[in-house]
Design a protein around this motif. Structure first.
Motif, PDB file in Angstrom:
ATOM      1  N   GLU A  33       1.528 -14.523 -16.550  1.00  0.00           N
ATOM      2  CA  GLU A  33       0.707 -15.635 -16.058  1.00  0.00           C
ATOM      3  C   GLU A  33       0.177 -16.466 -17.218  1.00  0.00           C
ATOM      4  O   GLU A  33      -0.408 -15.932 -18.161  1.00  0.00           O
ATOM      5  CB  GLU A  33      -0.471 -15.099 -15.242  1.00  0.00           C
ATOM      6  CG  GLU A  33      -1.319 -16.229 -14.637  1.00  0.00           C
ATOM      7  CD  GLU A  33      -2.504 -15.727 -13.838  1.00  0.00           C
ATOM      8  OE1 GLU A  33      -2.465 -15.811 -12.606  1.00  0.00           O
ATOM      9  OE2 GLU A  33      -3.480 -15.239 -14.465  1.00  0.00           O
ATOM     10  N   ARG A  60      -2.491 -19.369 -18.076  1.00  0.00           N
ATOM     11  CA  ARG A  60      -3.693 -20.035 -17.552  1.00  0.00           C
ATOM     12  C   ARG A  60      -3.950 -21.296 -18.364  1.00  0.00           C
ATOM     13  O   ARG A  60      -4.057 -21.252 -19.593  1.00  0.00           O
ATOM     14  CB  ARG A  60      -4.888 -19.098 -17.608  1.00  0.00           C
ATOM     15  CG  ARG A  60      -4.714 -17.856 -16.739  1.00  0.00           C
ATOM     16  CD  ARG A  60      -5.891 -16.901 -16.902  1.00  0.00           C
ATOM     17  NE  ARG A  60      -7.121 -17.502 -16.418  1.00  0.00           N
ATOM     18  CZ  ARG A  60      -7.555 -17.433 -15.162  1.00  0.00           C
ATOM     19  NH1 ARG A  60      -6.834 -16.804 -14.247  1.00  0.00           N
ATOM     20  NH2 ARG A  60      -8.699 -17.988 -14.805  1.00  0.00           N
ATOM     21  N   SER A  83      -6.141 -25.260 -18.470  1.00  0.00           N
ATOM     22  CA  SER A  83      -7.172 -26.149 -17.951  1.00  0.00           C
ATOM     23  C   SER A  83      -6.850 -27.556 -18.434  1.00  0.00           C
ATOM     24  O   SER A  83      -6.731 -27.784 -19.642  1.00  0.00           O
ATOM     25  CB  SER A  83      -8.560 -25.720 -18.443  1.00  0.00           C
ATOM     26  OG  SER A  83      -9.545 -26.649 -18.029  1.00  0.00           O
ATOM     27  N   ASP A  98       4.361 -17.470 -14.580  1.00  0.00           N
ATOM     28  CA  ASP A  98       3.557 -17.900 -13.434  1.00  0.00           C
ATOM     29  C   ASP A  98       2.410 -18.780 -13.964  1.00  0.00           C
ATOM     30  O   ASP A  98       1.787 -18.444 -14.979  1.00  0.00           O
ATOM     31  CB  ASP A  98       2.982 -16.703 -12.685  1.00  0.00           C
ATOM     32  CG  ASP A  98       4.066 -15.767 -12.177  1.00  0.00           C
ATOM     33  OD1 ASP A  98       5.127 -16.264 -11.770  1.00  0.00           O
ATOM     34  OD2 ASP A  98       3.844 -14.543 -12.198  1.00  0.00           O
ATOM     35  N   LEU A  99       2.125 -19.875 -13.278  1.00  0.00           N
ATOM     36  CA  LEU A  99       1.109 -20.816 -13.747  1.00  0.00           C
ATOM     37  C   LEU A  99      -0.175 -20.710 -12.931  1.00  0.00           C
ATOM     38  O   LEU A  99      -0.147 -20.615 -11.706  1.00  0.00           O
ATOM     39  CB  LEU A  99       1.632 -22.252 -13.656  1.00  0.00           C
ATOM     40  CG  LEU A  99       2.814 -22.611 -14.563  1.00  0.00           C
ATOM     41  CD1 LEU A  99       3.202 -24.066 -14.349  1.00  0.00           C
ATOM     42  CD2 LEU A  99       2.477 -22.356 -16.023  1.00  0.00           C
ATOM     43  N   HIS A 100      -1.281 -20.713 -13.631  1.00  0.00           N
ATOM     44  CA  HIS A 100      -2.617 -20.818 -13.029  1.00  0.00           C
ATOM     45  C   HIS A 100      -3.278 -22.018 -13.700  1.00  0.00           C
ATOM     46  O   HIS A 100      -3.687 -21.942 -14.856  1.00  0.00           O
ATOM     47  CB  HIS A 100      -3.416 -19.537 -13.277  1.00  0.00           C
ATOM     48  CG  HIS A 100      -4.781 -19.556 -12.658  1.00  0.00           C
ATOM     49  ND1 HIS A 100      -5.384 -18.441 -12.141  1.00  0.00           N
ATOM     50  CD2 HIS A 100      -5.662 -20.565 -12.456  1.00  0.00           C
ATOM     51  CE1 HIS A 100      -6.573 -18.753 -11.675  1.00  0.00           C
ATOM     52  NE2 HIS A 100      -6.750 -20.041 -11.859  1.00  0.00           N
ATOM     53  N   ILE A 101      -3.377 -23.140 -12.978  1.00  0.00           N
ATOM     54  CA  ILE A 101      -3.827 -24.399 -13.576  1.00  0.00           C
ATOM     55  C   ILE A 101      -5.161 -24.814 -12.958  1.00  0.00           C
ATOM     56  O   ILE A 101      -5.263 -25.002 -11.746  1.00  0.00           O
ATOM     57  CB  ILE A 101      -2.789 -25.523 -13.373  1.00  0.00           C
ATOM     58  CG1 ILE A 101      -1.406 -25.067 -13.838  1.00  0.00           C
ATOM     59  CG2 ILE A 101      -3.211 -26.773 -14.134  1.00  0.00           C
ATOM     60  CD1 ILE A 101      -0.317 -26.079 -13.568  1.00  0.00           C
ATOM     61  N   ASP A 102      -6.169 -24.956 -13.806  1.00  0.00           N
ATOM     62  CA  ASP A 102      -7.461 -25.495 -13.391  1.00  0.00           C
ATOM     63  C   ASP A 102      -7.450 -26.989 -13.704  1.00  0.00           C
ATOM     64  O   ASP A 102      -7.408 -27.387 -14.874  1.00  0.00           O
ATOM     65  CB  ASP A 102      -8.585 -24.790 -14.153  1.00  0.00           C
ATOM     66  CG  ASP A 102      -9.938 -25.446 -13.908  1.00  0.00           C
ATOM     67  OD1 ASP A 102     -10.222 -25.756 -12.745  1.00  0.00           O
ATOM     68  OD2 ASP A 102     -10.687 -25.661 -14.884  1.00  0.00           O
ATOM     69  N   GLU A 112     -13.034 -17.237 -20.078  1.00  0.00           N
ATOM     70  CA  GLU A 112     -12.255 -17.309 -18.844  1.00  0.00           C
ATOM     71  C   GLU A 112     -10.810 -16.871 -19.037  1.00  0.00           C
ATOM     72  O   GLU A 112     -10.017 -16.925 -18.095  1.00  0.00           O
ATOM     73  CB  GLU A 112     -12.296 -18.735 -18.289  1.00  0.00           C
ATOM     74  CG  GLU A 112     -13.697 -19.209 -17.923  1.00  0.00           C
ATOM     75  CD  GLU A 112     -13.702 -20.637 -17.405  1.00  0.00           C
ATOM     76  OE1 GLU A 112     -12.828 -20.979 -16.587  1.00  0.00           O
ATOM     77  OE2 GLU A 112     -14.563 -21.417 -17.838  1.00  0.00           O
ATOM     78  N   ILE A 168      -8.421 -18.349 -20.755  1.00  0.00           N
ATOM     79  CA  ILE A 168      -7.515 -19.496 -20.645  1.00  0.00           C
ATOM     80  C   ILE A 168      -6.608 -19.545 -21.867  1.00  0.00           C
ATOM     81  O   ILE A 168      -7.064 -19.433 -23.005  1.00  0.00           O
ATOM     82  CB  ILE A 168      -8.312 -20.803 -20.504  1.00  0.00           C
ATOM     83  CG1 ILE A 168      -9.104 -20.779 -19.192  1.00  0.00           C
ATOM     84  CG2 ILE A 168      -7.398 -22.022 -20.547  1.00  0.00           C
ATOM     85  CD1 ILE A 168     -10.067 -21.931 -19.039  1.00  0.00           C
ATOM     86  N   ASP A 169      -5.310 -19.699 -21.639  1.00  0.00           N
ATOM     87  CA  ASP A 169      -4.333 -19.698 -22.740  1.00  0.00           C
ATOM     88  C   ASP A 169      -4.319 -21.023 -23.488  1.00  0.00           C
ATOM     89  O   ASP A 169      -4.158 -21.031 -24.711  1.00  0.00           O
ATOM     90  CB  ASP A 169      -2.932 -19.389 -22.200  1.00  0.00           C
ATOM     91  CG  ASP A 169      -2.851 -17.993 -21.601  1.00  0.00           C
ATOM     92  OD1 ASP A 169      -2.960 -17.022 -22.360  1.00  0.00           O
ATOM     93  OD2 ASP A 169      -2.681 -17.880 -20.368  1.00  0.00           O
TER      94      ASP A 169
END
Length: 298
Positions: free
Chosen positions: A97, A99, A101, A126-130, A141, A143-144
């Motif tokens: 994953e 991450r 922002s 897998d992407l987790h985009i804020d 948090e 965040i990468d």
């Protein structure tokens, strides 16, 4: 739960002794002396507070505690080796994953059209985009990477510029036909303005003057919002003049549905930067996204 730094010490060696049926054989296999192996097993028993092995001059056997410890320790050692083997097999292949922002204007104006290609190129990421304008806590948090537009405050993080974008003042042709085309920032005082207002705070609009001075225009906007996509939609519908990064409205400018005004008062381009914690041991997934963003900005 308290962390015991010695929790795993001796575990692998103990399993080797059991499987080799003796300390001499385990010593030979592990590259240690028999006395070293004997002392490590004794230390392990002392830490656990129980005897694990029955020893005679010719052989060893497991105690009941030793049998329970071995069965569980064997699983732990096997799992640890499986994880290590997986990491070795992955190597530099991006996975896991990621991450991120990113600002709303960057997501809608540039990133969204390019993400499908990244996902197709790296199917194991897998992407987790804020997507927001908030100040994200990168470390807290997990965040990468961050993407930020404009001047950056001093930081220990690494920043790499992807590209530069201009800030433009824009309106629809229909609005300009109806209300007139401002030639100077002071002319904005008689117009309907659409302002980006984060947390409800409206700033003056400022422009660089011809002599390097700064022109400050106090504004009373008709519309305030904290989303550049909404600003653009309202400007396209003829409801006023707004200011947008070029990256968010280039297609509309090319199509003529928006017009850039005040060209003699355009501020210098600002950087669009990707920010990450460190160059050391940078995960392959993070490196892949950084390189992708730079590649697609060319």
């Amino acid at each position: 739960m308290d962390y015991n730094k010695d929790l795993f010490d001796g575990m692998v060696l103990f399993c080797t002794v059991v499987e080799q049926e003796g300390m001499s054989a385990a010593a030979k296999l592990s590259g240690h002396t028999p006395s070293y192996v004997s002392k490590e097993i004794a230390r392990l028993e002392a830490r656990l507070g129980t005897r694990l092995l029955n020893r005679t001059t010719r052989r060893i056997s497991l105690t009941e505690s030793g049998r329970i410890y071995y069965e569980n320790a064997r699983r732990i050692v096997d799992d640890a080796r499986a994880v290590q083997d997986r990491l070795h097999s992955v190597g530099d292949r991006p996975f896991g994953e990621l991450r991120m922002s990113v600002p709303v204007v960057f997501a809608h104006g540039w990133l969204n059209d390019r993400l499908p290609e990244f996902l197709q190129r790296y199917p194991e990421v897998d992407l987790h985009i804020d997507i927001s304008e908030r100040h994200a806590d990168m470390i807290g948090e997990g965040i990468d990477l961050l993407v930020r537009i404009g001047d950056l405050p001093p930081s220990d993080f690494i920043a790499r510029e992807i590209f530069r974008t201009k800030g433009l003042t824009v309106a629809s042709p229909a609005y300009l036909k109806r209300k007139g085309n401002p030639r100077h920032p002071d002319d904005l005082k008689g117009h309907d303005l659409i302002d980006f207002s984060f947390h409800g705070v409206t700033q003056n609009w400022t422009y660089p003057g011809p002599n390097g001075d700064l022109i400050t225009v106090p504004i009373t906007p008709r519309i305030r919002c904290n989303d550049a996509h909404t600003e653009k939609a309202l400007a396209l519908a003829g409801h006023g003049i707004t200011r947008l990064p070029e990256l968010s409205c280039k297609a509309e400018l090319d199509a003529g549905t928006l017009v850039a005004i005040l060209p003699d008062f355009c501020p210098p381009p600002v950087g669009v930067n990707v920010i990450y914690a460190s160059r050391d041991n940078l995960p392959a997934k993070t490196r892949a996204m950084i390189n992708f963003l730079v590649e697609k900005s060319g």
